[in-house]
Motif scaffolding. Structure first.
Motif, PDB file in Angstrom:
ATOM      1  N   ALA A 224     -14.075   4.390  25.407  1.00  0.00           N
ATOM      2  CA  ALA A 224     -14.112   3.918  26.509  1.00  0.00           C
ATOM      3  C   ALA A 224     -13.546   2.420  27.192  1.00  0.00           C
ATOM      4  CB  ALA A 224     -15.739   4.093  26.873  1.00  0.00           C
ATOM      5  N   ARG A 225     -13.896   1.564  25.999  1.00  0.00           N
ATOM      6  CA  ARG A 225     -13.425   0.368  26.011  1.00  0.00           C
ATOM      7  C   ARG A 225     -11.850  -0.158  26.165  1.00  0.00           C
ATOM      8  NH1 ARG A 225     -16.288   0.165  21.020  1.00  0.00           N
ATOM      9  NH2 ARG A 225     -14.895  -0.128  19.293  1.00  0.00           N
ATOM     10  N   TRP A 226     -11.457   0.886  25.843  1.00  0.00           N
ATOM     11  CA  TRP A 226      -9.890   0.817  25.686  1.00  0.00           C
ATOM     12  C   TRP A 226      -9.232   1.256  27.028  1.00  0.00           C
ATOM     13  CZ3 TRP A 226      -9.419   3.863  20.368  1.00  0.00           C
ATOM     14  CH2 TRP A 226      -9.829   3.240  19.582  1.00  0.00           C
ATOM     15  N   ARG A 299      -4.204  -4.463  21.209  1.00  0.00           N
ATOM     16  CA  ARG A 299      -4.233  -4.823  19.854  1.00  0.00           C
ATOM     17  C   ARG A 299      -5.458  -4.066  19.313  1.00  0.00           C
ATOM     18  NH1 ARG A 299      -3.981 -11.125  17.783  1.00  0.00           N
ATOM     19  NH2 ARG A 299      -3.759 -10.657  15.609  1.00  0.00           N
ATOM     20  N   GLU A 300      -6.647  -3.986  19.699  1.00  0.00           N
ATOM     21  CA  GLU A 300      -7.727  -3.641  19.133  1.00  0.00           C
ATOM     22  C   GLU A 300      -7.455  -1.864  18.895  1.00  0.00           C
ATOM     23  OE1 GLU A 300     -12.080  -2.004  20.529  1.00  0.00           O
ATOM     24  OE2 GLU A 300     -11.877  -4.234  21.073  1.00  0.00           O
ATOM     25  N   ARG A 301      -7.121  -1.252  20.072  1.00  0.00           N
ATOM     26  CA  ARG A 301      -6.792   0.024  19.892  1.00  0.00           C
ATOM     27  C   ARG A 301      -5.951   0.530  18.674  1.00  0.00           C
ATOM     28  NH1 ARG A 301      -2.861   2.780  22.689  1.00  0.00           N
ATOM     29  NH2 ARG A 301      -2.979   1.556  24.262  1.00  0.00           N
ATOM     30  N   GLY A 302      -4.715  -0.453  18.506  1.00  0.00           N
ATOM     31  CA  GLY A 302      -3.827  -0.086  17.604  1.00  0.00           C
ATOM     32  C   GLY A 302      -4.445  -0.503  15.969  1.00  0.00           C
ATOM     33  N   SER A 303      -5.261  -1.387  16.009  1.00  0.00           N
ATOM     34  CA  SER A 303      -5.885  -1.586  14.848  1.00  0.00           C
ATOM     35  C   SER A 303      -6.985  -0.488  14.330  1.00  0.00           C
ATOM     36  CB  SER A 303      -6.806  -3.127  15.002  1.00  0.00           C
ATOM     37  OG  SER A 303      -7.205  -3.546  13.582  1.00  0.00           O
ATOM     38  N   THR A 304      -7.727  -0.029  15.431  1.00  0.00           N
ATOM     39  CA  THR A 304      -8.637   0.939  15.087  1.00  0.00           C
ATOM     40  C   THR A 304      -7.974   2.333  14.887  1.00  0.00           C
ATOM     41  OG1 THR A 304     -10.349  -0.216  16.545  1.00  0.00           O
ATOM     42  CG2 THR A 304     -10.753   2.133  16.077  1.00  0.00           C
TER      43      THR A 304
END
Length: 416
Positions: A224-226, A299-304
């Motif tokens: 949801a946060r992405w 960036r967060e999505r790519g890392s996760t």
């Protein structure tokens, strides 16, 4: 449906939705450009061209070799249009009304804020420019002489450029085409005659819901946060914000191994979700991605999703860069396995790999090396710079291995 996915299955679902799971099975056709943009929902525009400008790279990673002018042709044919969204982007014409309504009533962006300031302070100049375009036809910024001295404060642009951009942001002008990638502005109703047909504006809630669904569909799977980052909507969504879509059956809520929050898949991807959960989505594609590819926007999505921490460094002072100026993430069979700083020396016919860094902790296999060498050579050939020069790699021994693989490709394809 109750579904649990492994992280690899979630990655493959994401790449399938983005058109990056498997290599193209046929030569690209002109119509594929608009279809690709429709699939991604957005194609970000950026003008840096040490290799190629970003939109061309994003399309090449998905379509393979294609003539660059097809993108301009697709814009001139009004199959896609330009808009403020994630940033400056191409979007499919089917989404024209949604973007215009959101930008007019809801979006908060520096480009729109500057346009509002111009509207308030310089409306007579804007009206005069509109009348000029109405009577004389489409214009480029370069059609207006630059007065002596420097431009104004907004990116150093001359007045007419700022006014054209303001009218574009306000929706009174659209981009009719591009010439040498320079915008050609015309009245919106001439570019998109369908705008002359009155339509009741959707509510703000309906706009949010539509863009939310489009973002989830484009991503394949997301937390949801992405979701809001895709179209840069506000505020950032929480799981509760997606409850209505889940209850309506428009979006499916799934569990993903290792995630601390549920994943969401659009109902249009139900068949893909079933394939993913049955391990029937196989990642076989290797490509050099643009720094502005949707896969690495967040960036967060790519890392996760990929355990890949990617930060754009072209706007970072040189002494503070870690990997290079225009760094291309390397996608290889469902994983992001490294990054490559490249430059196309067109006059010399040389594609320079200024630096290549393998993902920390990952030892490249012979398959990795062969796949990446082929992706580099294909990109080099497409750029008209078929001679690949590898300057530096990390680890250093990768350079020799890649050179051998590239030499082998030349022996296999002497006429390439």
């Amino acid at each position: 449906m109750s579904v649990s996915l492994s992280l690899v299955q979630a990655r493959n679902l994401h790449l399938a939705a983005q058109g990056l799971l498997q290599p193209p099975t046929r030569a690209a056709k002109r119509a594929d450009v608009a279809a690709c943009i429709q699939r991604m929902a957005l194609l970000q525009i950026d003008t840096i061209h040490v290799v190629s400008r970003s939109p061309y790279l994003v399309l090449h990673s998905r379509l393979g070799d294609y003539p660059r002018e097809w993108l301009e042709d697709t814009l001139a044919a009004a199959q896609v249009f330009e808009t403020w969204a994630h940033e400056a982007c191409f979007a499919h014409v089917d989404d024209l009304h949604i973007h215009r309504a959101y930008n007019r009533h809801t979006r908060r962006h520096w480009g729109l804020a500057k346009a509002a300031q111009s509207h308030a302070a310089q409306r007579p100049h804007l009206d005069k420019l509109l009348e000029h375009i109405r009577s004389k036809g489409p214009v480029k910024s370069s059609d207006f002489e630059r007065p002596e001295g420097k431009g104004g404060a907004w990116w150093g642009w001359k007045d007419e450029k700022r006014w054209l951009e303001a009218l574009f942001a306000l929706g009174e002008l659209m981009i009719a085409r591009r010439e040498n990638f320079h915008r050609v502005y015309d009245l919106s109703e001439r570019v998109a005659p369908q705008l002359l047909q009155p339509a009741a504006p959707p509510s703000e809630a309906a706009l949010h819901a539509q863009l939310m669904e489009k973002a989830i569909a484009a991503l394949g799977i997301t937390q949801a946060r992405w979701v809001n980052d895709y179209f840069r909507t506000k505020p950032r969504f929480k799981d509760a914000d997606l409850d209505a879509l889940v209850d309506a059956g428009s979006v499916l809520r799934v569990d993903v191994e290792g995630w601390d929050a549920p994943g969401y898949v659009h109902a249009s991807h139900t068949a893909l979700l079933k394939k993913a959960s049955a391990n029937k989505l196989e990642a076989t594609h290797t490509a050099l991605l643009s720094p502005f590819d949707p896969v690495v926007w967040d960036r967060e999505r790519g890392s996760t999703l990929f355990d890949f921490d990617y930060r754009l460094e072209c706007y970072t002072p040189e002494e503070k860069r870690v990997y290079g100026y225009f760094v291309l993430p390397i996608l290889c069979r469902g994983a992001l396995i490294g990054r490559l700083d490249a430059k196309a020396h067109r006059a010399e016919g040389v594609f320079e790999v200024r630096a290549l860094h393998a993902q920390p902790g990952l030892v490249w296999s012979d398959q990795h090396i062969a796949d990446v060498a082929l992706a580099i050579q294909r990109s080099a050939d497409w750029h008209g710079t078929p001679q690949v020069r590898i300057t530096r790699t990390q680890p250093a021994k990768l350079a020799a291995a890649l050179k051998r693989a590239l030499k082998h490709l030349k022996l296999e394809r002497p006429d390439a």
